[in-house]
Design a protein around this motif. Structure first.
Motif, PDB file in Angstrom:
ATOM      1  N   GLN A  98       0.841  -1.202   0.000  1.00  0.00           N
ATOM      2  CA  GLN A  98       0.000   0.000   0.000  1.00  0.00           C
ATOM      3  C   GLN A  98       0.872   1.246   0.000  1.00  0.00           C
ATOM      4  OE1 GLN A  98      -2.299   0.881   3.655  1.00  0.00           O
ATOM      5  NE2 GLN A  98      -4.084   1.142   2.328  1.00  0.00           N
ATOM      6  N   VAL A  99       0.474   2.241  -0.786  1.00  0.00           N
ATOM      7  CA  VAL A  99       1.226   3.489  -0.859  1.00  0.00           C
ATOM      8  C   VAL A  99       1.209   4.180   0.510  1.00  0.00           C
ATOM      9  CG1 VAL A  99       1.323   5.779  -1.937  1.00  0.00           C
ATOM     10  CG2 VAL A  99       0.691   3.782  -3.299  1.00  0.00           C
ATOM     11  N   TYR A 149       8.046   0.573   0.772  1.00  0.00           N
ATOM     12  CA  TYR A 149       7.082   0.353  -0.300  1.00  0.00           C
ATOM     13  C   TYR A 149       7.784  -0.046  -1.588  1.00  0.00           C
ATOM     14  CZ  TYR A 149       3.555   1.536  -3.826  1.00  0.00           C
ATOM     15  OH  TYR A 149       2.697   1.501  -4.894  1.00  0.00           O
ATOM     16  N   GLN A 150       8.908   0.598  -1.887  1.00  0.00           N
ATOM     17  CA  GLN A 150       9.676   0.247  -3.089  1.00  0.00           C
ATOM     18  C   GLN A 150      10.196  -1.185  -3.003  1.00  0.00           C
ATOM     19  OE1 GLN A 150      11.689   4.329  -4.820  1.00  0.00           O
ATOM     20  NE2 GLN A 150      12.813   3.230  -3.267  1.00  0.00           N
ATOM     21  N   ASP A 151      10.680  -1.567  -1.835  1.00  0.00           N
ATOM     22  CA  ASP A 151      11.200  -2.923  -1.665  1.00  0.00           C
ATOM     23  C   ASP A 151      10.100  -3.958  -1.890  1.00  0.00           C
ATOM     24  OD1 ASP A 151      13.645  -1.819  -1.089  1.00  0.00           O
ATOM     25  OD2 ASP A 151      13.440  -2.022   1.091  1.00  0.00           O
ATOM     26  N   GLY A 175       9.083  -3.371  -5.881  1.00  0.00           N
ATOM     27  CA  GLY A 175      10.130  -3.384  -6.886  1.00  0.00           C
ATOM     28  C   GLY A 175      10.155  -2.140  -7.737  1.00  0.00           C
ATOM     29  N   GLU A 176       9.335  -1.139  -7.371  1.00  0.00           N
ATOM     30  CA  GLU A 176       9.315   0.112  -8.130  1.00  0.00           C
ATOM     31  C   GLU A 176      10.360   1.077  -7.579  1.00  0.00           C
ATOM     32  OE1 GLU A 176       5.400   1.723  -9.221  1.00  0.00           O
ATOM     33  OE2 GLU A 176       4.549   0.161  -7.943  1.00  0.00           O
ATOM     34  N   ASP A 177      10.825   1.962  -8.441  1.00  0.00           N
ATOM     35  CA  ASP A 177      11.786   2.982  -8.027  1.00  0.00           C
ATOM     36  C   ASP A 177      11.076   4.320  -8.072  1.00  0.00           C
ATOM     37  OD1 ASP A 177      13.933   4.482  -7.373  1.00  0.00           O
ATOM     38  OD2 ASP A 177      14.998   4.243  -9.263  1.00  0.00           O
ATOM     39  N   LEU A 178      10.577   4.753  -6.907  1.00  0.00           N
ATOM     40  CA  LEU A 178       9.748   5.948  -6.852  1.00  0.00           C
ATOM     41  C   LEU A 178      10.364   7.093  -6.062  1.00  0.00           C
ATOM     42  CD1 LEU A 178       6.379   4.150  -6.031  1.00  0.00           C
ATOM     43  CD2 LEU A 178       7.046   5.086  -8.245  1.00  0.00           C
ATOM     44  N   LEU A 179      11.454   6.822  -5.362  1.00  0.00           N
ATOM     45  CA  LEU A 179      11.958   7.784  -4.397  1.00  0.00           C
ATOM     46  C   LEU A 179      12.316   9.112  -5.064  1.00  0.00           C
ATOM     47  CD1 LEU A 179      12.126   7.490  -1.399  1.00  0.00           C
ATOM     48  CD2 LEU A 179      14.533   6.960  -1.601  1.00  0.00           C
TER      49      LEU A 179
END
Length: 328
Positions: free
Chosen positions: A119-120, A275-277, A280-284
């Motif tokens: 969840q975001v 959340y990224q872990d 698997g998304e790279d949002l930082l």
């Protein structure tokens, strides 16, 4: 004898005429003075109304913006998008028996809860536009919050309260007007106006309307002048107090309280990293140097409400205190 009687009669007639003219002049003068007096009363009344209308009234019951949730918050899914609200209709800050208060996990404020996996991260900010510390927070973090929002790394909820001054209520009402009329400009309008409080900004209704018109091309003057959402602001403030939020800015990142509030960036970074872990998304996309610079600058302490109630006419006290300081 007859001639003398005629002269006497003419003299008496002349005196009567003079007396009549004197009375007419006096009546005319009194009439003019009466008109002037009435005009002065009207002018004084209108002036008093203009000067007090911005802050007058109890504002306990009124309409809520369609985008607001049950706690008086506006949830941003990007810097230009608001999530769908709960369409509260009319609210009454004195009748809150059916509104959930303090029902979050482990006794947390309503809407504050641990983040579930995948969840975001959700950030809730209790903010007061009349609070200098809130101004400092927005000055430091507004740009970073926008980056996180637009990257899809967080959702952000503002709950605007009225703890400090009558200006707090006016500005929070203006924010609600913008959320209702032009939600794509809500985040920037709130952030900009709040940040300027750190430099002492104290805008009138006309000035708030002008900012909305000049900066965003949005006409919300009627909503601002009418105080359309002033009751809603008091409703949000009453709920905030019931949830233990009596100081601003007060920030929750999921179920973690940012204390002191300048730790907000570190808490968000940690939540987004988790959340990224998970996804698997790279949002930082945030340079940690930005956060270090904010930490080094520091900021004033939170502003606390004296009694946890919506502020009414605290501006005079604030002005008096400023004058005393200048005298010292």
């Amino acid at each position: 004898m007859a001639r003398n009687g005629g002269a006497s009669a003419r003299e008496q007639a002349r005196k009567l005429q003079q007396e009549q003219e004197r009375k007419q002049k006096m009546q005319s003068l009194m009439l003019r003075l009466g008109v002037v007096a009435v005009a002065l009363v009207v002018v004084i009344g209108l002036t008093f109304w203009v000067l007090t209308r911005e802050d007058a009234g109890s504002y306990t019951e009124g309409d809520a913006p369609a985008a607001a949730n049950e706690q008086g918050g506006f949830v941003l899914t990007s810097s230009t998008e608001l999530a769908e609200g709960e369409d509260l209709g009319r609210v009454d800050s004195e009748e809150l028996e059916e509104v959930p208060i303090g029902e979050g996990a482990d006794g947390l404020p309503t809407g504050v809860q641990p983040r579930e996996e995948g969840q975001v991260p959700h950030v809730i900010i209790y903010t007061d536009p009349g609070c200098p510390a809130c101004g400092s927070f927005e000055s430091a973090y507004h740009g970073l919050l926008m980056q996180w929002l637009d990257a899809g790394a967080i959702t952000l909820e503002y709950r605007s309260v009225n703890f400090q001054t009558a200006y707090s209520a006016r500005a929070a009402n203006a924010f609600a007007c913008m959320a209702d009329e032009s939600p794509e400009n809500y985040f920037d309008f709130l952030g900009t106006i709040t940040a300027e409080r750190a430099q002492g900004a104290d805008y009138s209704n006309d000035e708030l309307s002008s900012r909305a018109q000049n900066d965003y091309g949005v006409n919300i003057s009627e909503c601002i002048d009418d105080g359309t959402y002033r009751a809603f602001v008091n409703y949000t403030t009453t709920l905030a107090t019931a949830n233990g939020a009596t100081a601003t800015p007060l920030i929750w990142v999921d179920d973690q309280l940012a204390e002191p509030y300048m730790e907000t960036g570190d808490l968000i970074m940690a939540a987004v990293q988790e959340y990224q872990d998970e996804t698997g998304e790279d949002l930082l996309g945030i340079d940690e140097q930005d956060l270090e610079e904010i930490d080094e600058e520091g900021a004033p302490e939170q502003s606390e409400a004296e009694d946890g109630e919506p502020a009414e006419d605290a501006e005079e006290d604030e002005d008096d205190a400023a004058e005393e300081t200048e005298e010292d």
